[in-house]
Design a protein around this motif. Structure first.
Motif, short mmCIF file in Angstrom:
data_model
loop_
_atom_site.label_atom_id
_atom_site.label_comp_id
_atom_site.label_asym_id
_atom_site.label_seq_id
_atom_site.Cartn_x
_atom_site.Cartn_y
_atom_site.Cartn_z
N VAL A 43 37.25 25.50 105.73
CA VAL A 43 36.79 25.98 107.03
C VAL A 43 36.08 27.33 106.90
O VAL A 43 35.10 27.60 107.60
CB VAL A 43 37.97 26.03 108.04
N THR A 44 36.55 28.19 106.00
CA THR A 44 35.89 29.48 105.78
C THR A 44 34.48 29.27 105.24
O THR A 44 33.53 29.94 105.68
CB THR A 44 36.71 30.35 104.81
N ILE A 45 34.33 28.35 104.31
CA ILE A 45 32.99 28.05 103.80
C ILE A 45 32.09 27.52 104.92
O ILE A 45 30.92 27.91 105.02
CB ILE A 45 33.06 27.06 102.62
N ALA A 46 32.66 26.66 105.77
CA ALA A 46 31.88 26.17 106.92
C ALA A 46 31.48 27.33 107.83
O ALA A 46 30.38 27.34 108.38
CB ALA A 46 32.68 25.13 107.69
N GLY A 47 32.34 28.31 107.98
CA GLY A 47 32.02 29.48 108.81
C GLY A 47 30.97 30.37 108.19
O GLY A 47 30.10 30.91 108.88
N ILE A 48 31.04 30.53 106.88
CA ILE A 48 30.05 31.37 106.18
C ILE A 48 28.66 30.74 106.25
O ILE A 48 27.66 31.44 106.38
CB ILE A 48 30.49 31.60 104.71
N THR A 49 28.62 29.41 106.19
CA THR A 49 27.33 28.71 106.17
C THR A 49 26.88 28.26 107.56
O THR A 49 25.97 27.44 107.67
CB THR A 49 27.39 27.50 105.23
N ALA A 50 27.52 28.76 108.61
CA ALA A 50 27.17 28.34 109.97
C ALA A 50 25.75 28.78 110.32
O ALA A 50 25.32 29.88 109.99
CB ALA A 50 28.16 28.93 110.97
N SER A 51 25.06 27.90 111.02
CA SER A 51 23.68 28.22 111.43
C SER A 51 23.70 28.98 112.76
O SER A 51 24.73 29.07 113.44
CB SER A 51 22.89 26.92 111.59
N ASP A 52 22.57 29.52 113.12
CA ASP A 52 22.46 30.23 114.40
C ASP A 52 22.72 29.29 115.57
O ASP A 52 23.30 29.70 116.57
CB ASP A 52 21.08 30.86 114.54
N ALA A 53 22.32 28.03 115.44
CA ALA A 53 22.57 27.05 116.51
C ALA A 53 24.06 26.81 116.68
O ALA A 53 24.55 26.69 117.81
CB ALA A 53 21.85 25.74 116.19
N ASP A 54 24.78 26.75 115.56
CA ASP A 54 26.23 26.58 115.64
C ASP A 54 26.88 27.77 116.33
O ASP A 54 27.80 27.61 117.15
CB ASP A 54 26.84 26.41 114.25
N LEU A 55 26.45 28.96 115.99
CA LEU A 55 27.01 30.17 116.60
C LEU A 55 26.69 30.23 118.09
O LEU A 55 27.51 30.66 118.90
CB LEU A 55 26.49 31.42 115.90
N LYS A 56 25.50 29.80 118.46
CA LYS A 56 25.10 29.83 119.87
C LYS A 56 25.98 28.89 120.70
O LYS A 56 26.35 29.21 121.82
CB LYS A 56 23.63 29.45 120.01
N LYS A 57 26.36 27.74 120.12
CA LYS A 57 27.25 26.80 120.81
C LYS A 57 28.61 27.43 121.09
O LYS A 57 29.27 27.08 122.07
CB LYS A 57 27.48 25.54 119.96
N ILE A 63 33.79 30.84 115.02
CA ILE A 63 35.18 30.37 115.10
C ILE A 63 35.63 29.75 113.78
O ILE A 63 36.81 29.88 113.41
CB ILE A 63 35.35 29.38 116.29
N ASN A 64 34.73 29.09 113.06
CA ASN A 64 35.12 28.52 111.77
C ASN A 64 35.52 29.61 110.78
O ASN A 64 36.49 29.45 110.03
CB ASN A 64 34.00 27.68 111.19
N LEU A 65 34.79 30.69 110.77
CA LEU A 65 35.12 31.78 109.86
C LEU A 65 36.48 32.38 110.21
O LEU A 65 37.33 32.57 109.33
CB LEU A 65 34.03 32.86 109.90
N TRP A 66 36.70 32.67 111.48
CA TRP A 66 37.97 33.26 111.90
C TRP A 66 39.14 32.31 111.71
O TRP A 66 40.22 32.71 111.25
CB TRP A 66 37.89 33.75 113.34
N ALA A 67 38.95 31.05 112.04
CA ALA A 67 40.02 30.06 111.86
C ALA A 67 40.31 29.87 110.37
O ALA A 67 41.47 29.76 109.96
CB ALA A 67 39.64 28.74 112.50
N GLY A 68 39.26 29.84 109.54
CA GLY A 68 39.45 29.69 108.10
C GLY A 68 40.21 30.86 107.50
O GLY A 68 41.11 30.66 106.68
N ILE A 69 39.87 32.06 107.92
CA ILE A 69 40.58 33.25 107.42
C ILE A 69 42.04 33.21 107.87
O ILE A 69 42.94 33.52 107.10
CB ILE A 69 39.87 34.53 107.89
N GLY A 70 42.26 32.81 109.11
CA GLY A 70 43.64 32.69 109.60
C GLY A 70 44.43 31.65 108.84
O GLY A 70 45.60 31.87 108.49
N MET A 71 43.81 30.51 108.54
CA MET A 71 44.49 29.47 107.78
C MET A 71 44.79 29.93 106.35
O MET A 71 45.87 29.66 105.81
CB MET A 71 43.63 28.20 107.76
#
Length: 97
Positions: A43-57, A63-71
């Motif tokens: 999930v952290t990798i998914a957060g690091i590689t998130a696109s601007d469109a994903d962040l805009k949603k 959220i992937n970065l924060w959830a991945g770090i928490g996990m």
């Protein structure tokens, strides 16, 4: 004691030792910690590689970065807890003394 009784006592002690080893190997903290670390990395990798469109949603919250770090933190907590407080070996019965 007869040899037959000693044989049974030895078998029981061997099974108890195997059971204690299995209990340490399958300690729930090891399983939970390992799974959270693996999924946290994904999930952290998914957060690091998130696109601007994903962040805009997600209203510009990664959220992937924060959830991945928490996990990852939770998984590491379980593994450190396991290392600091390992499963206690079974105590010998009073009869063995």
């Amino acid at each position: 004691m007869s040899d037959h009784t000693n044989s049974h006592v030895d078998e029981v002690k061997e099974l108890e030792a195997k059971s204690a080893t299995a209990a340490r190997l399958f300690d729930v903290r090891r399983i939970i910690g390992g799974l959270f670390v693996v999924y946290g990395i994904i999930v952290t990798i998914a957060g690091i590689t998130a696109s601007d469109a994903d962040l805009k949603k997600a209203q510009d919250i990664n959220i992937n970065l924060w959830a991945g770090i928490g996990m990852l933190a939770l998984g590491l907590f379980f593994l450190v807890w396991l290392k600091l407080r390992p499963t206690a070996p079974p105590t010998p019965d009073q009869d063995d003394a």
